[in-house]
Design a protein around this motif. Sequence first.
Motif, short mmCIF file in Angstrom:
data_model
loop_
_atom_site.label_atom_id
_atom_site.label_comp_id
_atom_site.label_asym_id
_atom_site.label_seq_id
_atom_site.Cartn_x
_atom_site.Cartn_y
_atom_site.Cartn_z
N GLN A 110 -0.97 26.00 -53.05
CA GLN A 110 -0.67 27.43 -52.87
C GLN A 110 -1.94 28.27 -52.92
O GLN A 110 -2.09 29.23 -52.17
CB GLN A 110 0.32 27.87 -53.95
N ARG A 111 -2.86 27.90 -53.80
CA ARG A 111 -4.12 28.66 -53.86
C ARG A 111 -4.89 28.51 -52.54
O ARG A 111 -5.45 29.47 -52.03
CB ARG A 111 -5.01 28.17 -55.01
N ARG A 112 -4.90 27.28 -51.99
CA ARG A 112 -5.60 27.07 -50.72
C ARG A 112 -4.98 27.93 -49.63
O ARG A 112 -5.67 28.49 -48.78
CB ARG A 112 -5.54 25.59 -50.31
N THR A 113 -3.65 28.06 -49.68
CA THR A 113 -2.96 28.83 -48.63
C THR A 113 -3.32 30.32 -48.71
O THR A 113 -3.62 30.95 -47.70
CB THR A 113 -1.43 28.68 -48.79
N ILE A 114 -3.30 30.88 -49.91
CA ILE A 114 -3.46 32.34 -50.01
C ILE A 114 -4.92 32.78 -50.00
O ILE A 114 -5.23 33.92 -49.70
CB ILE A 114 -2.75 32.92 -51.25
N GLN A 115 -5.82 31.86 -50.36
CA GLN A 115 -7.23 32.25 -50.57
C GLN A 115 -7.86 33.00 -49.39
O GLN A 115 -8.55 34.00 -49.61
CB GLN A 115 -8.05 31.00 -50.92
N PRO A 116 -7.62 32.56 -48.12
CA PRO A 116 -8.31 33.26 -47.02
C PRO A 116 -8.03 34.76 -46.98
O PRO A 116 -8.91 35.54 -46.61
CB PRO A 116 -7.74 32.57 -45.76
N ALA A 117 -6.84 35.18 -47.41
CA ALA A 117 -6.51 36.62 -47.36
C ALA A 117 -7.36 37.41 -48.34
O ALA A 117 -7.46 38.64 -48.24
CB ALA A 117 -5.03 36.81 -47.68
N PHE A 118 -7.96 36.73 -49.33
CA PHE A 118 -8.72 37.43 -50.37
C PHE A 118 -10.22 37.19 -50.27
O PHE A 118 -10.97 37.64 -51.13
CB PHE A 118 -8.23 36.99 -51.75
N ARG A 119 -10.62 36.40 -49.23
CA ARG A 119 -12.05 36.09 -49.16
C ARG A 119 -12.87 37.34 -48.89
O ARG A 119 -12.39 38.30 -48.28
CB ARG A 119 -12.30 35.07 -48.03
N LEU A 120 -14.15 37.30 -49.30
CA LEU A 120 -15.02 38.47 -49.13
C LEU A 120 -15.06 38.93 -47.67
O LEU A 120 -15.02 40.14 -47.39
CB LEU A 120 -16.44 38.12 -49.58
N ASP A 121 -15.04 37.97 -46.73
CA ASP A 121 -15.15 38.39 -45.33
C ASP A 121 -13.84 38.98 -44.80
O ASP A 121 -13.82 39.57 -43.73
CB ASP A 121 -15.66 37.25 -44.44
N ALA A 122 -12.74 38.85 -45.55
CA ALA A 122 -11.47 39.46 -45.12
C ALA A 122 -11.39 40.92 -45.57
O ALA A 122 -10.61 41.71 -45.02
CB ALA A 122 -10.29 38.68 -45.68
#
Length: 456
Positions: A110-122
């Motif tokens: 689940q962390r892998r799934t949601i992480q991109p939405a919170f990345r610095l470049d997002a």
Amino acid sequence: MTVESVEPGPSEATALREPPVAGGGVPVLGHGWRLVRDPLAFMTRLRDHGDVVRLKLGPKTVYAVTTPALTGALALSPDYIIAGPLWESLEGLLGKEGVATANGPLHRRQRRTIQPAFRLDALPGYGPIMEEEVHALTERWISGQTIDCTAESYRVAVRVAARCLLRSRFMDERAERMCAALATVFRGMYQRMVVPLGPLYKLPLPANRAFNRALADLHLLVDEIVAERRASGQKPNDLLTTLLEAKDENGDPIGEQEIHDQVVAILTPGGETISSTIMSLLYMLAAHPEHGDKVHDEVEAVTGGRPVAFRDIHQLSHTNNVVVEAMRLRPAVWILTRRAVTDTELGGYRIPAGADIIYSPYAIQRDPQSYERHLEFDPDRWLPERSESIPKYAMRPFGVGNRKCPGDHFSMALLTLTTAILANRYRFERVAESDDAPRIGVTLHPNRLLLRPVTR
Ligand code: HEM
């Protein structure tokens, strides 16, 4: 040796000590009455009793960790998971399949799934929504008229989190419903977590009815948003699309319940923690107007008088320090818990399998052993040359390790922008009827903060 490299400790059980029992317990109730009566004062004094201490809560023993280094060791050790009665009662209310309560492989996926939405470049993608919502907040206010900071903080926090992460055509009516539902759910949730008297909450009392209605509406809203997105056939680049397209460990789409619980598990902590922090920031700006003035001057120097924008954030270092210092003294997340999954040790003390462990970021961040003039609001303590002397893990309002808040950068960006926009436009005056005392709940925030914004 850094805390990350702390080894599991002496293997011979005999080498381990039993943590001391904290003073101040009473027969039958143990320390429970102190935790209920004044938990912040109780937690801040525990370090005097030891680095790890045992608390008696009725017949149960709970372990409290009191030093920064050991909170880091606890959060980084694989010997502890998120579990315990508090979490079980949370699952009953918010759902069992969300990232905040999962453990092991499910949590990692689940962390892998949601992480991109919170990345610095997002984050820059969220900039326009953050700017629009915070500027809109200041437009609503009339100079000299009292505002209810609880409602205003909820409004901006929930709208920003929901609009950024769910992107849907987030109509005003739905945003208002979500703010109202979350505010009521959070008010009632802490009570249900610490006093889990199931049948009592089923009685047809007005407060129970309001809570149940709000909880049902929260779940309904999430269903509506998910259904609307599916029906639209659109796939904007946001967290909801990521969840709708996520696959489980077998490569199959994740179930409807997990999608629902994930949205709830991300929106609820997000909305509540940010709104509590905005309330604490407003309180600090009113209590320390000289720092509001300094934020204003910094913003003017950076923007030259144009409206503050997301892209300005990285230049607003004093504003950022004001946010960090407010979070130090009034952290939204004031208590964290873990459960030992094996017989283990912490700082040379024996921790048995199944033990519940607590620690308080509030206590750690106000510890005189870590901070000079520990109760003073001093944003300049975060200047690089001064902050070097602050012990590691003495300021971790977003947690540490594999459960660290995924929304940390998102939150810091939004809070810095909010502080800049608000302090640039207004000075805040205290109002006699305001009750600024910290209110204990799932998060910590001023009890009932009323302020008068006055245009600069
Ligand atoms: C976890 C604090 C904002 C979503 C956490 C934890 C802390 C925290 C301390 C770790 C809990 C633990 O170690 O047991 C904060 C603060 C915030 C904030 C102080 C703002 C001022 C947000 C936002 C979101 C969010 C904006 C999302 C929109 C989550 C989630 C978890 C979490 C999903 C669970 C992570 C996991 O268990 O893997 N937060 N948070 N938080 N936070 Fe935040």
